[in-house]
Scaffold this motif. Structure first.
Motif, PDB file in Angstrom:
ATOM      1  N   TYR A 162       0.855  -1.191   0.000  1.00  0.00           N
ATOM      2  CA  TYR A 162       0.000   0.000   0.000  1.00  0.00           C
ATOM      3  C   TYR A 162       0.888   1.237   0.000  1.00  0.00           C
ATOM      4  O   TYR A 162       1.884   1.298   0.716  1.00  0.00           O
ATOM      5  N   SER A 163       0.525   2.240  -0.804  1.00  0.00           N
ATOM      6  CA  SER A 163       1.394   3.405  -0.954  1.00  0.00           C
ATOM      7  C   SER A 163       0.587   4.660  -1.273  1.00  0.00           C
ATOM      8  O   SER A 163      -0.646   4.627  -1.394  1.00  0.00           O
ATOM      9  N   ILE A 164       1.319   5.755  -1.459  1.00  0.00           N
ATOM     10  CA  ILE A 164       0.656   7.002  -1.831  1.00  0.00           C
ATOM     11  C   ILE A 164      -0.020   6.900  -3.196  1.00  0.00           C
ATOM     12  O   ILE A 164      -0.919   7.695  -3.494  1.00  0.00           O
ATOM     13  N   ALA A 165       0.364   5.932  -4.029  1.00  0.00           N
ATOM     14  CA  ALA A 165      -0.330   5.741  -5.309  1.00  0.00           C
ATOM     15  C   ALA A 165      -1.772   5.296  -5.074  1.00  0.00           C
ATOM     16  O   ALA A 165      -2.700   5.775  -5.741  1.00  0.00           O
ATOM     17  N   ASP A 166      -1.969   4.384  -4.123  1.00  0.00           N
ATOM     18  CA  ASP A 166      -3.324   3.952  -3.783  1.00  0.00           C
ATOM     19  C   ASP A 166      -4.125   5.102  -3.177  1.00  0.00           C
ATOM     20  O   ASP A 166      -5.306   5.297  -3.506  1.00  0.00           O
ATOM     21  N   ILE A 167      -3.474   5.856  -2.297  1.00  0.00           N
ATOM     22  CA  ILE A 167      -4.145   6.979  -1.641  1.00  0.00           C
ATOM     23  C   ILE A 167      -4.553   8.035  -2.658  1.00  0.00           C
ATOM     24  O   ILE A 167      -5.621   8.652  -2.537  1.00  0.00           O
ATOM     25  N   ALA A 168      -3.727   8.247  -3.683  1.00  0.00           N
ATOM     26  CA  ALA A 168      -4.040   9.254  -4.693  1.00  0.00           C
ATOM     27  C   ALA A 168      -5.208   8.846  -5.581  1.00  0.00           C
ATOM     28  O   ALA A 168      -6.066   9.665  -5.930  1.00  0.00           O
TER      29      ALA A 168
END
Length: 234
Positions: A162-168
């Motif tokens: 899970y990363s900022i790519a998912d959050i974005a």
């Protein structure tokens, strides 16, 4: 000494939710300062000092990287900054970090702008323009397909973690119905979406300022958001 809270100038939109979710995931203290974009708060001189493009979100961190306050606008830049500040949600190895960053740019350059246009022409445009509705609805379907294919091979957008790519990306897909999407057409994406939506920090993040938002119904709000007010020189 406890960290000073980050001041978050925001509104409950997909771009605003990105930062709310990130802060909740990282456990950073923050104060959410509402910028009511339907009333024109985004054009206030004090807001333009930290967000010259008159868009939310923006932040001011009293504890910047050099020990001095720092202000940032653009949600993608803020996500990268918060990841760097906390050492969370952005891998440290070059290969994995660039995998995340390319999908973050995919969101910033494609998912956000194109889904925003689909939403606009399907829901908010004063006249229904068939060409625009078809163009952006088809582009939405294409982008959902890209994400679904990526998630057929990976647990998360940029790989195993899970990363900022998912959050974005996640907040932009919450309005899938308004974008002309049937979520069950994208089974890998739907499974990922449901998993992200179940995260406690995500649930807290999407509630931030949500009670303040009202449907856009008045001509004045539409003019502020989509009319000549947007294009006035400041």
């Amino acid at each position: 000494m406890p960290a000073s809270p980050i001041e978050v100038y925001s509104w409950p939109t997909p771009n605003g939710h990105k930062i709310h979710i990130m802060l909740e995931e990282c456990g950073l203290p923050y104060n959410a300062r509402p910028i009511n974009i339907g009333k024109g708060d985004q054009f206030a001189p004090e807001f333009l000092q930290i967000s010259p493009n008159n868009k939310i979100p923006a932040i001011t961190d009293p504890d910047g990287p050099d020990g001095k306050p720092i202000s940032l606008f653009e949600s993608g830049a803020i996500l990268v900054y918060l990841a760097g500040k906390t050492g969370k949600l952005l891998p440290r190895t070059d290969r994995e970090r660039y995998d995340v960053l390319q999908w973050l740019m995919f969101q910033m350059g494609g998912v956000g702008p194109m889904l925003g246009q689909a939403h606009h022409f399907r829901i908010y445009a004063p006249e229904k323009i068939s060409y625009a509705i078809e163009r952006y609805s088809n582009e939405a379907k294409r982008l959902y397909g890209v994400i679904d294919k990526q998630l057929s091979k990976n647990k998360f957008i940029a790989g195993k973690t899970y990363s900022i790519a998912d959050i974005a990306i996640f907040p932009w897909l919450r309005s899938w119905e308004n974008q002309g999407i049937t979520l069950t057409d994208y089974p890998h994406l739907k499974a990922w979406f449901d998993g992200i939506a179940a995260r406690p920090a995500v649930q807290r993040g999407v509630k931030v300022l949500a009670d303040l938002r009202q449907p856009i119904t008045g001509d004045k709000e539409r003019e502020i958001l989509f009319g000549k007010t947007q294009y006035e020189k400041r």
